[in-house]
Motif scaffolding. Structure first.
Motif, mmCIF file in Angstrom:
data_model
loop_
_atom_site.group_PDB
_atom_site.id
_atom_site.type_symbol
_atom_site.label_atom_id
_atom_site.label_comp_id
_atom_site.label_asym_id
_atom_site.label_seq_id
_atom_site.Cartn_x
_atom_site.Cartn_y
_atom_site.Cartn_z
ATOM 1 N N LEU A 316 0.827 -1.209 0.000
ATOM 2 C CA LEU A 316 0.000 0.000 0.000
ATOM 3 C C LEU A 316 0.862 1.259 0.000
ATOM 4 N N TYR A 317 0.405 2.270 -0.749
ATOM 5 C CA TYR A 317 1.066 3.578 -0.659
ATOM 6 C C TYR A 317 0.700 4.223 0.680
ATOM 7 N N LYS A 318 -0.515 3.899 1.131
ATOM 8 C CA LYS A 318 -0.964 4.396 2.434
ATOM 9 C C LYS A 318 -0.207 3.591 3.507
ATOM 10 N N PRO A 319 0.550 4.282 4.354
ATOM 11 C CA PRO A 319 1.415 3.522 5.261
ATOM 12 C C PRO A 319 0.652 2.694 6.294
ATOM 13 N N LEU A 320 1.094 1.465 6.492
ATOM 14 C CA LEU A 320 0.551 0.593 7.533
ATOM 15 C C LEU A 320 1.634 0.367 8.577
ATOM 16 N N LYS A 321 1.193 0.086 9.790
ATOM 17 C CA LYS A 321 2.166 -0.091 10.877
ATOM 18 C C LYS A 321 2.883 -1.430 10.787
ATOM 19 N N SER A 322 4.178 -1.374 11.020
ATOM 20 C CA SER A 322 4.975 -2.593 11.086
ATOM 21 C C SER A 322 6.192 -2.312 11.975
ATOM 22 N N VAL A 323 7.147 -3.246 11.976
ATOM 23 C CA VAL A 323 8.312 -3.124 12.852
ATOM 24 C C VAL A 323 9.581 -3.370 12.040
ATOM 25 N N ASP A 324 10.594 -2.558 12.229
ATOM 26 C CA ASP A 324 11.881 -2.731 11.551
ATOM 27 C C ASP A 324 12.619 -3.914 12.195
ATOM 28 N N ILE A 325 13.099 -4.864 11.374
ATOM 29 C CA ILE A 325 13.705 -6.066 11.972
ATOM 30 C C ILE A 325 15.114 -5.806 12.536
ATOM 31 N N ASP A 326 15.749 -4.672 12.196
ATOM 32 C CA ASP A 326 17.055 -4.343 12.778
ATOM 33 C C ASP A 326 16.876 -3.677 14.141
ATOM 34 N N THR A 327 16.030 -2.658 14.182
ATOM 35 C CA THR A 327 15.911 -1.838 15.404
ATOM 36 C C THR A 327 14.756 -2.279 16.300
ATOM 37 N N LYS A 328 13.838 -3.054 15.779
ATOM 38 C CA LYS A 328 12.603 -3.463 16.467
ATOM 39 C C LYS A 328 11.692 -2.252 16.748
ATOM 40 N N GLU A 329 12.028 -1.134 16.133
ATOM 41 C CA GLU A 329 11.217 0.076 16.302
ATOM 42 C C GLU A 329 10.018 0.023 15.362
ATOM 43 N N PRO A 330 8.886 0.591 15.814
ATOM 44 C CA PRO A 330 7.758 0.661 14.880
ATOM 45 C C PRO A 330 8.074 1.647 13.761
ATOM 46 N N TYR A 331 7.513 1.411 12.616
ATOM 47 C CA TYR A 331 7.664 2.362 11.513
ATOM 48 C C TYR A 331 6.400 2.267 10.678
ATOM 49 N N LYS A 332 6.239 3.189 9.774
ATOM 50 C CA LYS A 332 5.113 3.108 8.852
ATOM 51 C C LYS A 332 5.664 2.804 7.465
ATOM 52 N N ALA A 333 5.162 1.726 6.883
ATOM 53 C CA ALA A 333 5.705 1.231 5.613
ATOM 54 C C ALA A 333 5.531 2.252 4.495
ATOM 55 N N SER A 334 6.537 2.375 3.624
ATOM 56 C CA SER A 334 6.357 3.185 2.420
ATOM 57 C C SER A 334 6.764 2.329 1.233
ATOM 58 N N VAL A 335 6.169 2.575 0.090
ATOM 59 C CA VAL A 335 6.457 1.736 -1.075
ATOM 60 C C VAL A 335 6.855 2.567 -2.271
ATOM 61 N N GLU A 336 7.480 1.898 -3.227
ATOM 62 C CA GLU A 336 7.871 2.599 -4.449
ATOM 63 C C GLU A 336 6.835 2.450 -5.549
ATOM 64 N N ARG A 337 6.290 1.234 -5.684
ATOM 65 C CA ARG A 337 5.244 1.048 -6.697
ATOM 66 C C ARG A 337 4.382 -0.154 -6.335
ATOM 67 N N SER A 338 3.157 -0.105 -6.814
ATOM 68 C CA SER A 338 2.220 -1.199 -6.540
ATOM 69 C C SER A 338 1.075 -1.118 -7.547
ATOM 70 N N ASP A 339 0.286 -2.183 -7.619
ATOM 71 C CA ASP A 339 -0.945 -2.138 -8.410
ATOM 72 C C ASP A 339 -2.081 -1.797 -7.432
ATOM 73 N N SER A 340 -3.054 -0.973 -7.858
ATOM 74 C CA SER A 340 -4.193 -0.704 -6.951
ATOM 75 C C SER A 340 -5.098 -1.918 -6.890
ATOM 76 N N THR A 341 -5.184 -2.625 -8.008
ATOM 77 C CA THR A 341 -5.860 -3.922 -7.992
ATOM 78 C C THR A 341 -5.297 -4.774 -9.117
ATOM 79 N N ALA A 342 -5.274 -6.075 -8.903
ATOM 80 C CA ALA A 342 -4.856 -6.986 -9.976
ATOM 81 C C ALA A 342 -5.940 -8.041 -10.173
ATOM 82 N N VAL A 343 -7.153 -7.733 -9.735
ATOM 83 C CA VAL A 343 -8.227 -8.736 -9.830
ATOM 84 C C VAL A 343 -8.535 -9.112 -11.294
ATOM 85 N N PRO A 344 -8.634 -8.136 -12.235
ATOM 86 C CA PRO A 344 -8.874 -8.559 -13.625
ATOM 87 C C PRO A 344 -7.774 -9.513 -14.134
ATOM 88 N N ALA A 345 -6.528 -9.201 -13.835
ATOM 89 C CA ALA A 345 -5.433 -10.093 -14.246
ATOM 90 C C ALA A 345 -5.534 -11.436 -13.528
#
Ligand code: EPS
Length: 388
Positions: A316-345
């Motif tokens: 998701l471009y909209k950040p979701l909560k997760s945890v960094d595996i190096d620091t164990k700190e919470p972060y909000k995910a960011s992405v470079e590219r994604s499909d909004s839907t791939a259901v037709p494919a």
């Protein structure tokens, strides 16, 4: 027929070896490329599809347009590889270079974290590269070969989108598989109900703007399937169960149902069972197809009707909560590219995955060293069924 696929999403290529096809089956590169092209389009696809233009290369098992009965090897090159050759190279590199495009932040809904834990990986790229839905390109190619086999034997496969992001497409009662196929093909969201096309496109646009993603339900139909494929005698011989396994194995798919499916839990038996009739010309048939073509894990001669549900793409471009595996700190995910839907494919992928399971079953039931032998066996069997 068995097969295995290999390849990372940003590696040089996807590969598959299919073994157990009959000798003498007509097949062209074009049969497969057409199917690959169908999977690449569809409203809501992201940037990667602008890079890829999937084409298959066949490197064994085919000669002068006919299968040899030897293993058929399929190769699909990743065009994006040229941008990733340093990151994904097979040679060892200095530690500093290993950090380039390292993934330490698992995305909720992806295989990243569970895979990292399982395989002792500290770079989650080592998980996501193979768990990526890029692999569905190869499963589509294998399905194209399977579809070709089924078509030559009088079986036809169609797929369409039933629900996208909560918007449901209506399906007329008396619609043929051919009509479903043609109508869905002409729609960029692969629905057969023109009234929901624009609302679905609008929803995809709004979802994209919000940085979110949407899932849906796809339906696959297979016509011309003779009764008696699969078996009730053992749990792992039930063909509906094999199809369900294959459908849920498609990336992001979470469930499968046949015919009226989960509605069967709400309806009385009289509204679910398909009454049996007989006539001189066709032999036994049914007055309805509520059970989606299956009784006792076997085909009953009606069309196979299977639906699969795909969750929204987890990147998701909209950040979701997760945890960094190096620091164990919470972060909000960011992405470079994604499909909004791939259901037709995904409806195309689902067609091909279902076709593959049915082709496997056909090849198991009938003598199939050579294609003419197989054709004869099926013709004899269809004749037998008519006169049963
Ligand atoms: C995918 C992520 C995206 C999709 C990809 C599946 O790829 P990328 O990370 O390179 O942008 O485009 O799908 C395909 C490449 C494809 O052929 O369908 C994922 O993480 O599953």
């Amino acid at each position: 027929m068995r097969y295995i696929t290999a390849g990372e999403s940003h590696g040089p290529e996807l590969t598959a070896i299919i073994e157990g096809l009959p000798a003498g089956m007509p097949l062209t590169v074009e049969d497969i490329n057409q199917e690959l092209a169908r999977r690449q389009v569809g409203y809501g696809r992201g940037g990667r599809m602008l890079i890829e233009s999937d084409q298959v290369r066949i490197t064994s098992g085919l000669r002068h347009g006919k299968t040899l009965g030897s293993p058929l090897t399929l190769v699909i090159e990743n065009k994006d590889w040229k941008n990733w050759s340093k990151v994904m190279g097979i040679e060892n590199v200095p530690e500093k270079q290993k950090k380039i495009r390292r993934v330490a932040r698992p995305r909720p809904g992806h295989a990243d974290l569970a895979g990292g834990m399982k395989y002792h990986q500290q770079d989650l790229r080592n998980v996501l590269e193979r768990s990526s839905a890029r692999e569905t390109a190869m499963r589509t190619a294998i399905g194209a070969v399977s579809k070709k086999l089924l078509k030559e034997l009088g079986m036809e496969v169609a797929g369409h989108v039933r629900i996208l992001g909560g918007i449901e497409a209506a399906v007329p009662e008396e619609i043929s598989i051919k009509e479903i196929k043609e109508t869905a093909e002409a729609s960029d969201v692969r629905v057969i109900d023109a009234t929901v096309e624009q609302p679905i496109r609008d929803l995809i646009d709004q979802t994209k703007k919000k940085g979110d993603t949407i899932g849906g339900v796809v339906e696959v139909l297979v016509g011309g399937v003779p009764a008696g494929l699969g078996s009730y005698v053992q749990w792992d011989k039930k063909l509906d169960a094999k199809i369900a396994q294959a459908v849920v194995s498609i990336n992001a798919f979470k469930g499968a149902e046949f015919g009226v499916g989960f509605q069967a839990g709400k309806l009385p038996g009289s509204a679910v069972m398909d009454e049996i009739t007989w006539d001189e010309e066709d032999g036994y048939t049914r007055r309805s197809n509520n059970l989606g073509g299956f009784e006792g894990g076997m085909t009953n001669g009606k069309s196979i009707v299977v639906r699969g549900v795909m969750k929204p793409i987890p990147t998701l471009y909209k950040p979701l909560k997760s945890v960094d595996i190096d620091t164990k700190e919470p972060y909000k995910a960011s992405v470079e590219r994604s499909d909004s839907t791939a259901v037709p494919a995904a409806s195309v992928v689902c067609e091909n995955v279902v076709a593959t399971v049915i082709a496997q079953e056909v090849l198991e039931k009938f003598s199939s060293d050579s294609f003419d032998e197989l054709q004869q066996a099926i013709a004899d069997y269809r004749n037998y069924l008519k006169n049963y």
